[in-house]
Write a protein that holds these residues in place. Structure first.
Motif, PDB file in Angstrom:
ATOM      1  N   ILE A   1      39.993  43.688  48.654  1.00  0.00           N
ATOM      2  CA  ILE A   1      38.954  43.480  47.627  1.00  0.00           C
ATOM      3  C   ILE A   1      39.402  44.099  46.305  1.00  0.00           C
ATOM      4  N   GLU A   2      40.087  45.232  46.367  1.00  0.00           N
ATOM      5  CA  GLU A   2      40.620  45.877  45.158  1.00  0.00           C
ATOM      6  C   GLU A   2      41.664  44.979  44.486  1.00  0.00           C
TER       7      GLU A   2
ATOM      8  N   ILE B   1      43.054  40.648  40.340  1.00  0.00           N
ATOM      9  CA  ILE B   1      43.272  39.219  40.042  1.00  0.00           C
ATOM     10  C   ILE B   1      42.192  38.720  39.091  1.00  0.00           C
ATOM     11  N   GLU B   2      40.958  39.115  39.369  1.00  0.00           N
ATOM     12  CA  GLU B   2      39.826  38.703  38.536  1.00  0.00           C
ATOM     13  C   GLU B   2      39.994  39.200  37.098  1.00  0.00           C
ATOM     14  N   GLU B   3      40.411  40.437  36.937  1.00  0.00           N
ATOM     15  CA  GLU B   3      40.639  40.994  35.593  1.00  0.00           C
ATOM     16  C   GLU B   3      41.753  40.232  34.879  1.00  0.00           C
ATOM     17  N   GLN B   4      42.809  39.919  35.587  1.00  0.00           N
ATOM     18  CA  GLN B   4      43.923  39.169  35.001  1.00  0.00           C
ATOM     19  C   GLN B   4      43.445  37.786  34.552  1.00  0.00           C
ATOM     20  N   CYS B   5      42.583  37.160  35.338  1.00  0.00           N
ATOM     21  CA  CYS B   5      42.071  35.818  35.013  1.00  0.00           C
ATOM     22  C   CYS B   5      41.143  35.831  33.801  1.00  0.00           C
ATOM     23  N   LYS B   6      40.554  36.989  33.484  1.00  0.00           N
ATOM     24  CA  LYS B   6      39.666  37.108  32.317  1.00  0.00           C
ATOM     25  C   LYS B   6      40.452  37.168  31.011  1.00  0.00           C
ATOM     26  N   ASN B   7      41.752  37.500  31.087  1.00  0.00           N
ATOM     27  CA  ASN B   7      42.586  37.559  29.882  1.00  0.00           C
ATOM     28  C   ASN B   7      42.706  36.174  29.264  1.00  0.00           C
TER      29      ASN B   7
ATOM     30  N   ALA C   1      52.044  37.734  42.359  1.00  0.00           N
ATOM     31  CA  ALA C   1      52.429  38.963  43.062  1.00  0.00           C
ATOM     32  C   ALA C   1      51.212  39.603  43.725  1.00  0.00           C
ATOM     33  N   LEU C   2      50.085  39.597  43.036  1.00  0.00           N
ATOM     34  CA  LEU C   2      48.867  40.164  43.617  1.00  0.00           C
ATOM     35  C   LEU C   2      48.416  39.363  44.839  1.00  0.00           C
ATOM     36  N   ILE C   3      48.487  38.042  44.744  1.00  0.00           N
ATOM     37  CA  ILE C   3      48.080  37.186  45.864  1.00  0.00           C
ATOM     38  C   ILE C   3      48.994  37.420  47.071  1.00  0.00           C
TER      39      ILE C   3
END
Length: 195
Positions: free
Chosen positions: A151-152, A157-163, A173-175
C-alpha cells in the motif's frame, strides 16, 4: 440623545483579505472615526470608505483601530485613528488586495476580457487504475507487513501520477517492487501504458 444617535455616517469596510462589509454606522470627526461594535474585527491597514452627497468617496486607512470596552450606557466600539487618502492613494490601496485561488482553471479578471483557453488533463482512467491496484492488494491474501508495504508503494505510484510529467521509469520500478501476482502485474502494465 443617545451616543449611537450621533453616528450619522454609513461606511464601507474593505478588509486587507478582500472582504467587504457595508453599512458600518459611524461618526467621522477630523481626528477620529467612532463606531459601535461589529461582528467583524476592524484592523490596522483596513480601509473605511464614506460616500459623500456629491457622489465622491472619501477613503480612510486605519492606523490604529482603538477598540474600547463599553460602559454605563455606551456600547463597545472603536475609536479609530486614521490617515485620509487622496484618490490616487486610495486606488493604489484597493489594487493591492491579494486573491488566493485553488483548483483547476482558477482565475480572476478585473476590468478585462479573458479570451484564453485552459485545458486541464485529469486522467480519470489513471486514477481509477491506481484505485483498482489498491483494492486488489487489499483483496489478495498477503501478510499484514507485506500488505502495508505494498500500500505504501501504491501511495508512491499515486504521488508520481499526480505530477505534471510522471516518470514511466519510476512508476515501472515501483510496480515491479509489488508482490508477485498476475492481477497486480496486469493493472500495473495498464498504469504504465496510461502515462
Amino acid at each position: 440623545m443617545s451616543f449611537s444617535d450621533m453616528m450619522n455616517d454609513q461606511l464601507l469596510l474593505r478588509k486587507q483579505s478582500g472582504e467587504v462589509v457595508e453599512g458600518i454606522k459611524a461618526a467621522v470627526t477630523p481626528n477620529l472615526i467612532i463606531t459601535e461594535s461589529y461582528d467583524v474585527a476592524i484592523e490596522s491597514g483596513d480601509l473605511l470608505v464614506r460616500k459623500l452627497p456629491s457622489g465622491l468617496e472619501e477613503t480612510f486607512k486605519i492606523i490604529d483601530p482603538g477598540f474600547y470596552q463599553g460602559m454605563s450606557g455606551i456600547s463597545s466600539g472603536y475609536k479609530i485613528s486614521y490617515k485620509k487618502l487622496g484618490i490616487p492613494e486610495a486606488e493604489s490601496e484597493i489594487k493591492n488586495i491579494t486573491y488566493n485561488f485553488h483548483g483547476n482553471n482558477s482565475r480572476v479578471n478585473n476590468n478585462s476580457t479573458d479570451n484564453s483557453n485552459n485545458v486541464v488533463n485529469i486522467n480519470n482512467e489513471l486514477v481509477e487504475s491506481v484505485e483498482a491496484l489498491k483494492a486488489e492488494i487489499n483483496r489478495l491474501e498477503l501478510s499484514a507487513e507485506v500488505k502495508s508495504e505494498a500500500i505504501e508503494v501504491v501511495g508512491a505510484i499515486e504521488e508520481q501520477c499526480k505530477n505534471e510529467h510522471p516518470s514511466k521509469v519510476v512508476v515501472s520500478a515501483l510496480i515491479k517492487s509489488l508482490p508477485t501476482a498476475a492481477s497486480l502485474a496486469s493493472i500495473g502494465s495498464l498504469i504504465v501504458s496510461l502515462l
